[in-house]
Design a protein around this motif. Structure first.
Motif, PDB file in Angstrom:
ATOM      1  N   ASP A  58       2.575   4.499 -11.236  1.00 39.23           N
ATOM      2  CA  ASP A  58       3.722   3.817 -10.377  1.00 39.23           C
ATOM      3  C   ASP A  58       4.744   3.385 -11.199  1.00 39.23           C
ATOM      4  O   ASP A  58       4.424   3.173 -12.433  1.00 39.23           O
ATOM      5  CB  ASP A  58       2.990   2.742  -9.847  1.00 39.23           C
ATOM      6  CG  ASP A  58       1.958   3.073  -8.666  1.00 39.23           C
ATOM      7  OD1 ASP A  58       2.090   3.876  -7.972  1.00 39.23           O
ATOM      8  OD2 ASP A  58       0.827   2.417  -8.618  1.00 39.23           O
ATOM      9  N   LYS A  73      -0.561   4.244   5.530  1.00 35.65           N
ATOM     10  CA  LYS A  73       0.259   4.949   4.781  1.00 35.65           C
ATOM     11  C   LYS A  73       1.006   6.112   5.451  1.00 35.65           C
ATOM     12  O   LYS A  73       0.330   6.943   5.882  1.00 35.65           O
ATOM     13  CB  LYS A  73      -0.482   5.414   3.487  1.00 35.65           C
ATOM     14  CG  LYS A  73      -1.094   4.287   2.636  1.00 35.65           C
ATOM     15  CD  LYS A  73      -1.628   4.857   1.286  1.00 35.65           C
ATOM     16  CE  LYS A  73      -2.713   3.883   0.801  1.00 35.65           C
ATOM     17  NZ  LYS A  73      -2.254   3.308  -0.688  1.00 35.65           N
ATOM     18  N   SER A 110      -6.889   0.650  -5.755  1.00 35.47           N
ATOM     19  CA  SER A 110      -8.109   0.584  -5.841  1.00 35.47           C
ATOM     20  C   SER A 110      -8.867   0.788  -7.133  1.00 35.47           C
ATOM     21  O   SER A 110      -9.901   0.033  -7.529  1.00 35.47           O
ATOM     22  CB  SER A 110      -8.948   1.624  -4.834  1.00 35.47           C
ATOM     23  OG  SER A 110      -8.079   2.877  -4.508  1.00 35.47           O
ATOM     24  N   ASP A 150       6.134  -8.486  -0.445  1.00 32.81           N
ATOM     25  CA  ASP A 150       5.888  -7.186  -0.876  1.00 32.81           C
ATOM     26  C   ASP A 150       4.474  -7.536  -1.554  1.00 32.81           C
ATOM     27  O   ASP A 150       4.657  -8.330  -2.533  1.00 32.81           O
ATOM     28  CB  ASP A 150       6.929  -6.498  -1.839  1.00 32.81           C
ATOM     29  CG  ASP A 150       6.428  -5.152  -2.261  1.00 32.81           C
ATOM     30  OD1 ASP A 150       5.537  -4.779  -1.824  1.00 32.81           O
ATOM     31  OD2 ASP A 150       7.344  -4.589  -2.930  1.00 32.81           O
ATOM     32  N   ILE A 151       3.531  -6.768  -1.411  1.00 32.85           N
ATOM     33  CA  ILE A 151       2.268  -6.974  -2.253  1.00 32.85           C
ATOM     34  C   ILE A 151       1.536  -5.540  -2.743  1.00 32.85           C
ATOM     35  O   ILE A 151       1.848  -4.450  -2.100  1.00 32.85           O
ATOM     36  CB  ILE A 151       1.141  -7.406  -1.292  1.00 32.85           C
ATOM     37  CG1 ILE A 151      -0.197  -7.786  -1.993  1.00 32.85           C
ATOM     38  CG2 ILE A 151       0.846  -6.609  -0.022  1.00 32.85           C
ATOM     39  CD1 ILE A 151      -1.322  -8.511  -1.195  1.00 32.85           C
ATOM     40  N   ALA A 204       0.763  -1.105   0.029  1.00 30.59           N
ATOM     41  CA  ALA A 204       0.017  -0.160   0.026  1.00 30.59           C
ATOM     42  C   ALA A 204       0.678   1.142   0.036  1.00 30.59           C
ATOM     43  O   ALA A 204       0.329   2.346  -0.145  1.00 30.59           O
ATOM     44  CB  ALA A 204      -1.103   0.119   1.151  1.00 30.59           C
ATOM     45  N   ARG A 226       5.571   6.718  -6.819  1.00 32.54           N
ATOM     46  CA  ARG A 226       4.641   7.148  -8.045  1.00 32.54           C
ATOM     47  C   ARG A 226       5.428   8.251  -8.741  1.00 32.54           C
ATOM     48  O   ARG A 226       6.250   9.059  -8.013  1.00 32.54           O
ATOM     49  CB  ARG A 226       3.215   7.848  -7.417  1.00 32.54           C
ATOM     50  CG  ARG A 226       2.561   6.770  -6.589  1.00 32.54           C
ATOM     51  CD  ARG A 226       1.432   7.527  -5.905  1.00 32.54           C
ATOM     52  NE  ARG A 226       0.311   7.705  -6.981  1.00 32.54           N
ATOM     53  CZ  ARG A 226      -0.481   6.975  -7.072  1.00 32.54           C
ATOM     54  NH1 ARG A 226      -0.861   6.178  -6.251  1.00 32.54           N
ATOM     55  NH2 ARG A 226      -1.643   7.415  -7.830  1.00 32.54           N
TER      56      ARG A 226
HETATM   57  O1  DLL Z   1      -2.954   0.708  -1.406  1.00 35.33           O
HETATM   58  C1  DLL Z   1      -4.221  -1.155  -1.983  1.00 35.33           C
HETATM   59  C2  DLL Z   1      -3.423  -2.098  -1.273  1.00 35.33           C
HETATM   60  C3  DLL Z   1      -3.807  -2.339   0.042  1.00 35.33           C
HETATM   61  C4  DLL Z   1      -2.377  -2.547  -1.749  1.00 35.33           C
HETATM   62  C5  DLL Z   1      -2.795  -3.011   0.759  1.00 35.33           C
HETATM   63  C6  DLL Z   1      -1.374  -3.389  -0.893  1.00 35.33           C
HETATM   64  C7  DLL Z   1      -1.882  -3.705   0.329  1.00 35.33           C
HETATM   65  P1  DLL Z   1      -4.776   2.709  -2.886  1.00 35.33           P
HETATM   66  O2  DLL Z   1      -5.060   3.059  -1.549  1.00 35.33           O
HETATM   67  O3  DLL Z   1      -5.638   2.938  -4.054  1.00 35.33           O
HETATM   68  O4  DLL Z   1      -4.841   0.954  -2.805  1.00 35.33           O
HETATM   69  O5  DLL Z   1      -3.468   3.089  -3.273  1.00 35.33           O
HETATM   70  C8  DLL Z   1      -2.771   2.656  -4.444  1.00 35.33           C
HETATM   71  O6  DLL Z   1      -0.604   2.598  -3.487  1.00 35.33           O
HETATM   72  O7  DLL Z   1      -0.924   3.259  -6.954  1.00 35.33           O
HETATM   73  C9  DLL Z   1       0.770   2.630  -5.161  1.00 35.33           C
HETATM   74  O8  DLL Z   1       1.247   4.013  -5.563  1.00 35.33           O
HETATM   75  C10 DLL Z   1       0.710   2.554  -3.810  1.00 35.33           C
HETATM   76  N1  DLL Z   1       1.051   1.009  -3.613  1.00 35.33           N
HETATM   77  C11 DLL Z   1       0.305   0.031  -3.467  1.00 35.33           C
HETATM   78  N2  DLL Z   1       1.072  -1.245  -2.979  1.00 35.33           N
HETATM   79  C12 DLL Z   1       2.336  -0.669  -3.052  1.00 35.33           C
HETATM   80  C13 DLL Z   1       3.631  -1.385  -3.110  1.00 35.33           C
HETATM   81  C14 DLL Z   1      -3.978   0.422  -1.963  1.00 35.33           C
HETATM   82  N3  DLL Z   1       3.672  -2.653  -2.842  1.00 35.33           N
HETATM   83  C15 DLL Z   1      -1.346   3.172  -4.610  1.00 35.33           C
HETATM   84  N4  DLL Z   1       4.713  -0.846  -3.355  1.00 35.33           N
HETATM   85  C16 DLL Z   1      -0.721   2.468  -5.644  1.00 35.33           C
HETATM   86  C17 DLL Z   1       4.647   0.702  -3.515  1.00 35.33           C
HETATM   87  C18 DLL Z   1       2.250   0.874  -3.454  1.00 35.33           C
HETATM   88  N5  DLL Z   1       3.619   1.224  -3.767  1.00 35.33           N
END
Ligand code: DLL
Length: 435
Positions: free
Chosen positions: A304, A425, A239, A234-235, A213, A328
């Motif tokens: 990203d 975050k 959304s 790393d995941i 996230a 990003r």
């Molecule tokens: O962050 C979804 C999520 C939840 C992913 C839990 C992983 C775990 P949003 O709030 O829409 O969704 O934010 C998405 O977060 O475009 C990236 O910029 C950043 N991001 C997500 N995962 C990663 C990662 C969730 N593993 C935005 N490494 C994305 C770097 C990440 N950036």
């Protein structure tokens, strides 16, 4: 031996995978053309009709969808299903103005649940695990996304959400949590609170942490693995495309995140020209959803920055891998003309002993010149040391940043706990130039 959730699909030969992708892409383009006025317009403008998509290469002929397009469609105008088919709505917070809204049909939730379960297995989780889910529940996709996937896996899920760290630690100890899901920054906050409460992670049952996230560096992984005594995986997800579980590292390699290509097409483009880059080049990730019903997106510009590799992986999965995200494109700082990602500074900081994994970058403009201040915490003992010791260390870090990234900075070593902690975050940058 590697375990899979959908072995046949995860290890499908690429030729068969591509045939499946083409069929699904064609169906998606037909669906959006028919159901979403925005896409009918942009496709017409680009001079493309759905039946002209005859190969995967034709993807390049399709126009991009941007974050701005999603904002303009607020809240429901990009939906390709009617509201009586939509069973869930999520939204990403967004730093300015209105959130970005996404809707899921029952089938979308099913696919997401399966892909999260698939991701859990790739990360080394299994039935019988006790999954401590500290991603936030709510409009954010992290909590519910991981929750459904954990249940599909057959694991026991603790829906603790974020916050109240002391309670998290108590439950982790008493309930015997074996898998932790939260942001990497929150995991370090937990480690810190645990240390203060005299809890040693070596006495806990945690085996795997599934962190995402937000961007984090390889050096941050080393730090987390040491402090929490687990495998840190790393995941990735967002959304707009689905939520968590779009891509994940496999525990066998921990090298690149497998993007589930039976549901998503990935391209890397040059963020300035929009041109598709060859395999291995770093650029902006563009994703096309090929099975979504609620809000299918064609060539969505994620902003990203990463690269893509189709090299075979030792785990046996054939799905391409994304390299760890550097951040990003809009988080990239341009300081006196030099491009810097916060994660690059993070890497430098993490390699220095007695520096803690809590930092903040403050960018400003003084007399028309950009300035960068790096605030970073150091351990208590060091902080109580002589001023000279601190100064020497600050200069050393400034020099490393200059040598490695070409940027002049002012490093300010601060006391432990000076920098705000995050349960979701982390906020790593304050850019006063944007005020
Ligand atoms: O962050 C979804 C999520 C939840 C992913 C839990 C992983 C775990 P949003 O709030 O829409 O969704 O934010 C998405 O977060 O475009 C990236 O910029 C950043 N991001 C997500 N995962 C990663 C990662 C969730 N593993 C935005 N490494 C994305 C770097 C990440 N950036």
């Amino acid at each position: 031996m590697t375990s899979y959730f959908h072995e046949e699909i995860e290890t499908m030969p690429r030729v068969a995978l591509q045939a499946l992708q083409l069929k699904r892409l064609q169906a998606t383009v037909a669906r959006v053309y028919e159901k979403v006025p925005f896409y009918r317009q942009t496709l017409t403008k680009a001079g493309i009709r759905p039946e002209q998509i005859r190969s995967l290469d034709d993807l390049r002929r399709l126009p991009f969808t941007t974050k701005q397009d999603m904002r303009d469609a607020y809240p429901y105008n990009l939906f390709a299903a009617s509201m009586d088919e939509i069973v869930r709505i999520h939204a990403s917070s967004g730093t300015t103005g209105k959130p970005t809204v996404v809707g899921y049909t029952l089938k979308d939730i099913e696919v997401w649940t399966d892909l999260m379960a698939r991701s859990f297995v790739a990360a080394g989780a299994h039935k019988g695990d006790i999954i401590h889910n500290a991603y936030g529940y709510g409009l954010f996709t992290g909590g519910l996304g991981a929750h459904y996937g954990a249940e599909r896996l057959g694991a026991s899920v603790i829906p603790i959400s974020g916050g109240n760290t002391a309670r998290q630690l108590m439950i982790m100890q008493d309930f015997g949590s074996t898998v932790l899901t939260c942001t990497p920054s929150y995991s370090l906050y937990m480690a810190e609170e645990a240390r203060e409460a005299g809890i040693d992670f070596r006495n806990l049952k945690l085996r795997v942490g599934i962190f995402g996230a937000e961007p984090w560096s390889e050096d941050m992984r080393t730090e987390i693995e040491a402090k929490l005594n687990l495998h840190a995986i790393d995941i990735y997800g967002l959304s707009e495309i689905m939520g968590p579980g779009v891509a994940i590292e496999c525990i066998e390699m921990k090298k690149g995140l497998h993007i589930w290509e039976d549901h998503f097409l990935a391209e890397i483009i040059d963020p300035d020209s929009g041109e598709v880059l060859p395999e291995g080049s770093r650029g902006e990730l563009v994703i096309t959803t090929i099975t979504k019903e609620g809000i299918p997106l064609v060539r969505y510009r994620t902003r990203d920055i990463t690269s893509l590799s189709c090299e075979p992986c030792a785990c046996g999965r054939t799905h391409a891998r994304l390299n760890r995200m550097s951040g990003r494109s809009d988080d990239m700082l341009i300081i006196r003309g030099v491009n810097v990602f916060p994660s690059q500074i993070e890497s430098i900081l993490m390699r220095i002993e007695r520096v803690e994994p809590h930092y903040l970058l403050i960018v400003d403009r003084v007399d028309n010149l950009d300035t960068l201040e790096v605030q970073v915490e150091v351990d208590e003992l060091l902080f109580s040391d002589e001023i000279k010791v601190l100064q020497t260390l600050a200069h050393r870090i400034e020099k490393e940043i200059k040598d490695m990234l070409g940027v002049t900075s002012k490093v300010r070593l601060v006391e432990p706990k000076t920098i705000a902690r995050s349960e979701g975050k982390a906020k790593r940058v304050i850019d006063n130039r944007k005020r």
